[in-house]
Design a protein around this motif. Sequence first.
Motif, PDB file in Angstrom:
ATOM      1  N   PRO A 116     -17.616   9.490  17.216  1.00 56.00           N
ATOM      2  CA  PRO A 116     -18.434   9.743  18.408  1.00 56.00           C
ATOM      3  C   PRO A 116     -19.821  10.271  18.037  1.00 56.00           C
ATOM      4  N   LEU A 117     -20.589   9.451  17.350  1.00 57.15           N
ATOM      5  CA  LEU A 117     -21.889   9.876  16.826  1.00 57.15           C
ATOM      6  C   LEU A 117     -22.869  10.258  17.923  1.00 57.15           C
ATOM      7  N   ASN A 118     -22.786   9.594  19.084  1.00 59.05           N
ATOM      8  CA  ASN A 118     -23.755   9.856  20.150  1.00 59.05           C
ATOM      9  C   ASN A 118     -23.170  10.668  21.303  1.00 59.05           C
ATOM     10  N   LEU A 119     -21.997  11.231  21.123  1.00 59.20           N
ATOM     11  CA  LEU A 119     -21.355  11.965  22.212  1.00 59.20           C
ATOM     12  C   LEU A 119     -22.236  13.077  22.794  1.00 59.20           C
ATOM     13  N   PRO A 120     -22.911  13.882  21.977  1.00 61.24           N
ATOM     14  CA  PRO A 120     -23.722  14.965  22.561  1.00 61.24           C
ATOM     15  C   PRO A 120     -24.823  14.495  23.513  1.00 61.24           C
ATOM     16  N   GLU A 121     -25.356  13.303  23.291  1.00 64.13           N
ATOM     17  CA  GLU A 121     -26.451  12.858  24.159  1.00 64.13           C
ATOM     18  C   GLU A 121     -25.955  12.453  25.542  1.00 64.13           C
ATOM     19  N   LEU A 122     -24.646  12.304  25.698  1.00 67.30           N
ATOM     20  CA  LEU A 122     -24.064  11.976  26.994  1.00 67.30           C
ATOM     21  C   LEU A 122     -23.702  13.228  27.786  1.00 67.30           C
ATOM     22  N   VAL A 123     -23.886  14.385  27.160  1.00 64.98           N
ATOM     23  CA  VAL A 123     -23.493  15.654  27.767  1.00 64.98           C
ATOM     24  C   VAL A 123     -24.724  16.516  27.981  1.00 64.98           C
ATOM     25  N   ASP A 124     -24.922  16.976  29.194  1.00 63.66           N
ATOM     26  CA  ASP A 124     -26.049  17.848  29.505  1.00 63.66           C
ATOM     27  C   ASP A 124     -26.016  19.088  28.621  1.00 63.66           C
TER      28      ASP A 124
END
Length: 375
Positions: A116-124
């Motif tokens: 989940p390399l981009n997971l943080p960018e989907l979370v405010d």
Amino acid sequence: MPLPSLSIGGLSARLPIIQGGMGVGVSLSGLASAVANAGGIGVIATPGIGWQEPDFKTDYVAANSRALRKQIRAAKDKTKGIIGVNIMVVLTNFAHLVRAAVEERIDIIFSGAGLPLNLPELVDAKSSTKLVPIISSARAAKILCRKWLSRYNRLPDAFVVEGPKAGGHLGFKPEHLDDEEYALERLIPEVVKIVAPFEQESGTKIPVIAAGGVYSGGDIRKFLDMGASGVQMGTRFVATDECDADPAFKQAFVDADEESLTIVKSPVGMPGRAIRNEFLDDVEDGAKIPFSCPFHCIQTCEHKDSPYCIALALLNARKGSMKHGLVFAGANAHRVKSIVPVAQLMESLQQEYELSRQPIEPLAQEESPVEAAHP
């Protein structure tokens, strides 16, 4: 000595036990809330979660997002404990499910089946939701720590390390499933070692959770002695009264013996561990189960060339249609002898842990092939 608590990013569970997310529809709000009420962390599985929605086949993304919201709200109505969701990276609606879960203020997102390399960018950035990748190697832990630090200036709140004895899809090559070099007993110390420098640099604890083949209180002690902060268990929670699957699905675990557990080649391109049944016998004999695919739910699925639809096969089993269903199960499923309430299971695990007082030494560690991490 009683079981210790488990803290993930400031959330504290009384017991260090996470119930694994099991789809399609095996672990929903019923099971997750029961586990949370018993002191663990309950997890809702998201693949195909919208199967009961009227527009499941016509608007797959909307149906699943709506159903996820309903399940999170239902779980929260039943418990004040910690609830998580499991969202696989390979799902084509991954981003939609993440955003829906965050908007519903889910406590934890567990995410594997890919990095989940981009997971943080989907979370405010203001969200309190904790992010926990599911990995199968120390190398993956190192990559994620470095990528998240460089891109988002944050670290995972914990790691679930899933070994080759897990049920369902496995993050290993078939030839590695019985190779001692890939055993969970080797993976846990390696991941603990890899994350240590990141913890020291950030001043933040990154708990390592052992998963895959964890069955008893003695197993829990073994992995905690190796440096894990907790465990994730799936198979044990299938055989509970509160599990959301049909009774026939649960009974398949009670009836299973060691010989009935088998490794299958999934349409999504990964090996998977399942209980052999009539459905799998037909597939092995070359039968092609007719189906249409109104939704392409998994990115890696070659549905046009597949002998069956993995989502429909899992859903059929969950509904109790065992002749047409695929039953994923862990390597210890044959040890299940009865169906019990979640509270009773949790109590027995605590008792087993307390009785297994002699620490179990990990496998002899040779020089780790994984290079040390440098944040």
